[in-house]
Design an enzyme around this catalytic site. Structure first.
Site, PDB file in Angstrom:
ATOM      1  CG  HIS A  72      -2.119  -0.872   1.049  1.00  8.71           C
ATOM      2  ND1 HIS A  72      -3.413  -0.416   1.110  1.00  8.71           N
ATOM      3  CD2 HIS A  72      -2.214  -2.194   0.765  1.00  8.71           C
ATOM      4  CE1 HIS A  72      -4.248  -1.410   0.898  1.00  8.71           C
ATOM      5  NE2 HIS A  72      -3.542  -2.504   0.696  1.00  8.71           N
ATOM      6  CE1 TYR A 200      -7.353   4.372   9.628  1.00 14.01           C
ATOM      7  CE2 TYR A 200      -6.371   4.330   7.434  1.00 14.01           C
ATOM      8  CZ  TYR A 200      -6.405   3.877   8.748  1.00 14.01           C
ATOM      9  OH  TYR A 200      -5.487   2.939   9.175  1.00 14.01           O
ATOM     10  N   PRO A 292      -6.949   1.283  17.470  1.00 15.32           N
ATOM     11  CG  PRO A 292      -8.842   0.169  16.692  1.00 15.32           C
ATOM     12  CD  PRO A 292      -8.263   0.793  17.923  1.00 15.32           C
ATOM     13  CE  LYS A 296       1.658   3.983  13.115  1.00 10.46           C
ATOM     14  NZ  LYS A 296       2.506   3.502  12.050  1.00 10.46           N
ATOM     15  CE1 TYR A 384      -2.538   4.544   8.434  1.00  9.11           C
ATOM     16  CE2 TYR A 384      -1.128   3.089   7.156  1.00  9.11           C
ATOM     17  CZ  TYR A 384      -2.351   3.367   7.738  1.00  9.11           C
ATOM     18  OH  TYR A 384      -3.374   2.461   7.629  1.00  9.11           O
TER      19      TYR A 384
END
Length: 389
Positions: A72, A200, A292, A296, A384
């Site tokens: 990704h 998200y 979540p 992480k 991220y």
């Protein structure tokens, strides 16, 4: 029995530590209070930072991951009618991969089997003794018989409810916690993902996340009340609510199906300090929990394993205790940054019961700033894909 390192907890962090040490000739044993089948049946996160991927390769267990994982290069963020992408590859030169925690654990178990690694399942009444001395040992019950393991060090990889953290006296440890006033309802379905990247989504109805495990296995979440139970939600009700929270173009193409697994997870931020007491070291959920949001949890455990296994190598190979002496300091410095990212991303995209009109305007301003500012996106992307060890 005597080993150099006794590891409590047969999840991915304990197994990874055992595998890394074994390959360097350091003798370990892993104690797991559940069965192998139970551990492999747990559905957990599947997004791996670059650092975690490199640790898997260092441990010699990356072959299947490298073949089957999904790379990704970015993610999609939406907030009401606003939608934009953050390109990790462009901003950091790196990426994350999607490879389920169950598959990570399976690969590690297979590697331990192949190398003759010592693992004890159904280990009951595990107790740590003399952790603050030079001669620690661990006792446990198995098949109705008591056992003792003498060791140089104990690694507590046994999760939030395990014995390891509780072994450190309350006069020594300090705990920091934030409990969030909502949970995540998660559904696993044998359907293709709605998008190539994760989505998200923040909305007036609450948060939603579109994720995946592979090309025919999707993982979706919606923010829900802590008073809900998974049985309160039919599959149809879940899909309808998810569609209301994600951008219309994805809601229109979402393929639904029966849920394979459905559960609700409460959200909390938690850190205990220190992560070392004498010859006992805490790793992963035994020392810290993150929401979540931002993926992480498993990755913070991996960073602990990086610091601890290198510290133990330094001790055994170079007769230098600097690494173990500074383990807690180094691990916590990175943990608190990961906690900050998870906390801030949770605040960015969720609806809180106490939010007023001003709070919602501030949330929208934060979204707008992230959408418009490349530097802000770069900071998000760096966190991220994973801060350096």
């Amino acid at each position: 029995m005597r080993v150099q390192v006794a590891i409590i907890g047969g999840g991915p962090s304990g197994l990874l530590l055992s595998q890394l040490l074994h390959r360097k000739g350091i003798d370990t044993i892993v104690l797991e209070r559940k069965t192998r089948e139970y551990v492999l049946g747990r559905i957990r996160a599947g997004i791996l930072e670059t650092g975690f991927v490199e640790l898997m390769r260092e441990a010699g267990v990356a072959e299947r991951m490298d073949k089957e994982c999904f790379v990704h290069d970015g993610t999609v963020i939406s907030y009401g009618d606003i939608e934009f992408g953050i390109n990790f590859k462009e901003l950091t030169g790196s990426h994350v991969v999607v490879y389920g925690q169950t598959e990570v654990t399976r690969d590690l178990y297979d590697a331990r089997d192949a190398m003759g690694g010592k693992i004890v399942f159904n280990a009951d009444d595990i107790q740590i003794h003399g952790a603050d001395s030079d001669t620690p040992y661990v006792t446990y019950q198995a098949d109705g018989t008591g056992h003792r393991i003498d060791c140089d060090f104990v690694a507590g990889c046994d999760g939030f409810h395990g014995v390891s953290r509780q072994t450190i006296p309350l006069t020594v440890r300090r705990e920091y916690e934030k409990v969030y006033p909502f949970g995540w309802l998660g559904v696993l379905s044998e359907t293709p993902p709605v998008h190539d990247e994760l989505i998200y989504a923040g909305s007036e109805r609450g948060f939603a996340l579109c994720s995946m495990r592979n090309e025919n296995l999707s993982r979706y979440y919606i923010q829900c009340s802590l008073s809900d139970s998974a049985d309160d939600w039919t599959d149809q009700a879940f899909w309808q609510e998810l569609k209301r929270r994600i951008p219309a173009q994805y809601a229109a193409t979402l393929i639904t199906g029966p849920s394979v697994e459905k559960s609700i997870a409460a959200l909390r931020s938690f850190v205990t300090e220190p992560m070392r007491w004498g010859r006992l070291f805490l790793c992963g959920d035994a020392a810290h929990i993150v929401p979540p949001t931002g993926a992480k949890g498993l990755n913070t455990a991996a960073s602990d394993i990086h610091y601890l296994h290198n510290a133990l190598l330094q001790f055994y190979e170079d007769h230098d205790s600097e690494g173990i002496d500074r383990y807690s300091e180094k691990a916590l410095a990175r943990i608190w940054k990961a906690e900050r990212f998870s906390w801030s991303t949770t605040n960015l995209l969720h609806r809180f019961p106490e939010q007023n009109g001003f709070d919602l305007k501030m949330q929208k301003a934060d979204i707008d700033f992230l959408r418009e500012n490349k530097e802000a996106q770069s900071v998000f992307a760096q966190n991220y894909v994973g801060l350096p060890y």
